[in-house]
Design an enzyme around this catalytic site. Structure first.
Site, PDB file in Angstrom:
ATOM      1  CD  GLU A  85      29.464  93.287  21.884  1.00 49.55           C
ATOM      2  OE1 GLU A  85      29.070  92.771  22.949  1.00 49.55           O
ATOM      3  OE2 GLU A  85      29.576  92.649  20.827  1.00 49.55           O
ATOM      4  CE  LYS A 280      28.307  88.866  24.574  1.00 48.93           C
ATOM      5  NZ  LYS A 280      28.623  90.024  23.732  1.00 48.93           N
ATOM      6  CG  ASP A 296      16.037  91.821  37.070  1.00 45.95           C
ATOM      7  OD1 ASP A 296      17.190  91.595  36.624  1.00 45.95           O
ATOM      8  OD2 ASP A 296      15.644  91.382  38.160  1.00 45.95           O
ATOM      9  CG  HIS A 393      33.125  93.030  16.481  1.00 40.80           C
ATOM     10  ND1 HIS A 393      31.852  92.517  16.525  1.00 40.80           N
ATOM     11  CD2 HIS A 393      33.577  93.059  17.756  1.00 40.80           C
ATOM     12  CE1 HIS A 393      31.548  92.239  17.766  1.00 40.80           C
ATOM     13  NE2 HIS A 393      32.573  92.559  18.536  1.00 40.80           N
TER      14      HIS A 393
HETATM   15  C1  MEV Z   1      29.501  89.262  20.103  1.00 41.27           C
HETATM   16  O1  MEV Z   1      29.110  90.116  21.135  1.00 41.27           O
HETATM   17  C2  MEV Z   1      28.353  88.384  19.674  1.00 41.27           C
HETATM   18  C3  MEV Z   1      28.693  87.325  18.636  1.00 41.27           C
HETATM   19  O2  MEV Z   1      29.768  86.515  19.091  1.00 41.27           O
HETATM   20  C4  MEV Z   1      27.446  86.485  18.454  1.00 41.27           C
HETATM   21  C5  MEV Z   1      27.634  85.240  17.608  1.00 41.27           C
HETATM   22  O3  MEV Z   1      28.731  84.707  17.535  1.00 41.27           O
HETATM   23  O4  MEV Z   1      26.602  84.793  17.062  1.00 41.27           O
HETATM   24  C6  MEV Z   1      29.124  87.933  17.337  1.00 41.27           C
END
Ligand code: MEV
Length: 440
Positions: A85, A280, A296, A393
């Site tokens: 990513e 995430k 792992d 991003h």
């Molecule tokens: C993207 O990989 C992760 C985010 O969505 C985490 C978040 O929203 O805190 C930017």
């Protein structure tokens, strides 16, 4: 329709490639060429990789990046991260730099206890089973003495074996719930071997136990396996600074920025839809280091998300507060990691990643990994509550889009420069790219 294949694993690598390319791809010559393009020229190294799994046909690359300037407990680290990513390494590096001048990250390992269970069915008098367990407990431990010997020499081993009655959840269901200290090993093989030893001994001993009836003697072992839920193998990482040190965020006052951060974390605490995405983002940082160090990541993911629900509702793994003028941001996360055994001694890049991290113990690696998760979360939430996530991003994703469009090196330089002053979106990049091409 393609027919099923018998004995695929016995085919040579060449034949496997030809078969898959021929039966499942449009242009088999091209597919074979792509697969072979990723083979390593060094045959010995390629063979090593081939033998990690079954039916290997090629290698699957992920970029390995470095996030430098992580000050952790006053020691400076450059953290290797394997991830696809685009913005993750950049965000980690930015957060590391930010906190480097504000005291850095402080970490504490709260526990290192691993868990494994023997799940079995017992049809009979529970009191008799309890008495039997008391009698055989030392024998269970003795039965795995050869497996445990080396681990014990180094200070680890079996910590506890407990009989658990689970019959209120499932008829006749009992467990041996066992805990272990596996030191610098992740411990999966050690734990599973011990559990299988316990299971075998338990069954044998039950058959000899005079107090049991025939059906009680017939303990049925269902399975013996470690648990990836390890709520007592937890590390805490935190950053803190005076609220006034948080100035400089897109014209927002330090106090407002701190409030926005705390509020965003509190939303992730109470709202599971947000918590999943919030976590995430944490795992973006965690998994990348876990993968680079040969650990792992599926085990880490499973354990982390289970821990996030330990109080009955899925919630944030990070916390934030603003009290008496001090902003605090911290994470508590279970991490079962190893720095010996498994891929750590086999994969040359993993060995190098561990060397870059100054050959940490498993405990040290827990701390580094937790910090990577916290930094990632700080970076993501900071973007979310200030500029929005897309600005950073898309900046990082820009090169991916330009590569997809087939931009030349010169075009890339010009367009990267152009998007320093313009908002990048997929369509804006396409338009700018086409305009630049058409100008020529
Ligand atoms: C993207 O990989 C992760 C985010 O969505 C985490 C978040 O929203 O805190 C930017």
């Amino acid at each position: 329709m393609t027919k099923p294949i018998e004995g695929f694993s016995k085919l040579s690598k060449e034949d496997k490639i030809n078969w898959i390319a021929e039966h499942y791809t449009q242009d088999s010559a091209k597919s074979v060429a792509i697969l072979k393009q990723y083979w390593n020229e060094d045959e010995k190294l390629q063979k090593l990789h081939d033998e990690f799994i079954e039916n290997t046909i090629t290698n699957f690359y992920l970029p390995l990046g470095i996030a430098p300037n992580f000050l952790i407990n006053n020691k400076l680290y450059a953290i290797p991260m394997a991830i696809e990513e685009s913005s993750v390494v950049a965000a980690a590096s930015k957060a590391a730099k930010f906190w480097q001048s504000r005291g850095g990250f402080k970490t504490t390992v709260l526990g290192t206890e691993k868990v494994g269970q023997v799940h079995f069915m017992y049809h009979g008098d529970t009191e008799k089973l309890i008495a039997f367990f008391k009698l055989v407990r030392p024998r269970l431990i003795n039965s795995v003495a050869p497996i445990v010997k080396n681990m014990e020499k180094r200070g680890g081993g079996i910590k506890s074996i407990e009989l658990r009655n689970k019959t209120s959840d499932l008829d006749d269901y009992f467990q041996l719930h066992c805990t272990f200290e596996t030191l610098d090993a992740m411990g999966a093989n050690f734990i599973n071997s011990c559990l299988e030893g316990f299971a075998h001994c338990l069954k044998e001993e039950a058959q000899q136990y005079a107090e049991f009836t025939d059906s009680e003697k017939d303990i049925e072992i269902v399975m013996s396996i470690l648990s990836n839920y390890i709520p007592n193998c937890v590390v805490k990482a935190e950053v803190s600074c005076p609220v006034s040190d948080l100035k400089g965020h897109h014209g927002i006052s330090a106090e407002d920025f701190a409030k926005k951060m705390v509020r965003a974390v509190n939303i992730a605490k109470v709202e599971p839809y947000r918590a999943v995405t919030h976590n995430k983002g944490i795992m973006n940082g965690i998994d990348a280091v876990v993968l680079a160090t040969g650990n792992d990541f599926r085990a880490i993911e499973a354990g982390a998300h289970a821990y996030a629900s330990k109080d009955g509702r899925y919630t944030s793994l990070t916390h934030a507060s603003m009290d008496n003028g001090i902003f605090k941001f911290w994470i508590e996360i279970p991490l079962a990691l190893g720095t010996v055994g498994g891929l750590t001694t086999l994969h040359p890049l993993v060995k190098l990643a561990l060397e870059i991290l100054q050959n940490p113990t498993a405990k040290e690696l827990m701390q580094i990994v937790a910090v990577a998760g916290l930094a990632q979360n700080f970076g993501a939430v900071r973007s979310l509550v200030t500029t929005g996530i897309q600005q950073g991003h898309m900046k990082m994703h820009l090169l991916n889009i330009l590569n997809q469009l087939g931009a030349t090196e010169e075009e890339k330089i010009r367009l990267v420069d152009y998007f320093k002053k313009h908002t990048a979106s997929h369509s804006a990049v396409v338009v700018a790219f086409e305009e630049l091409r058409n100008k020529k």
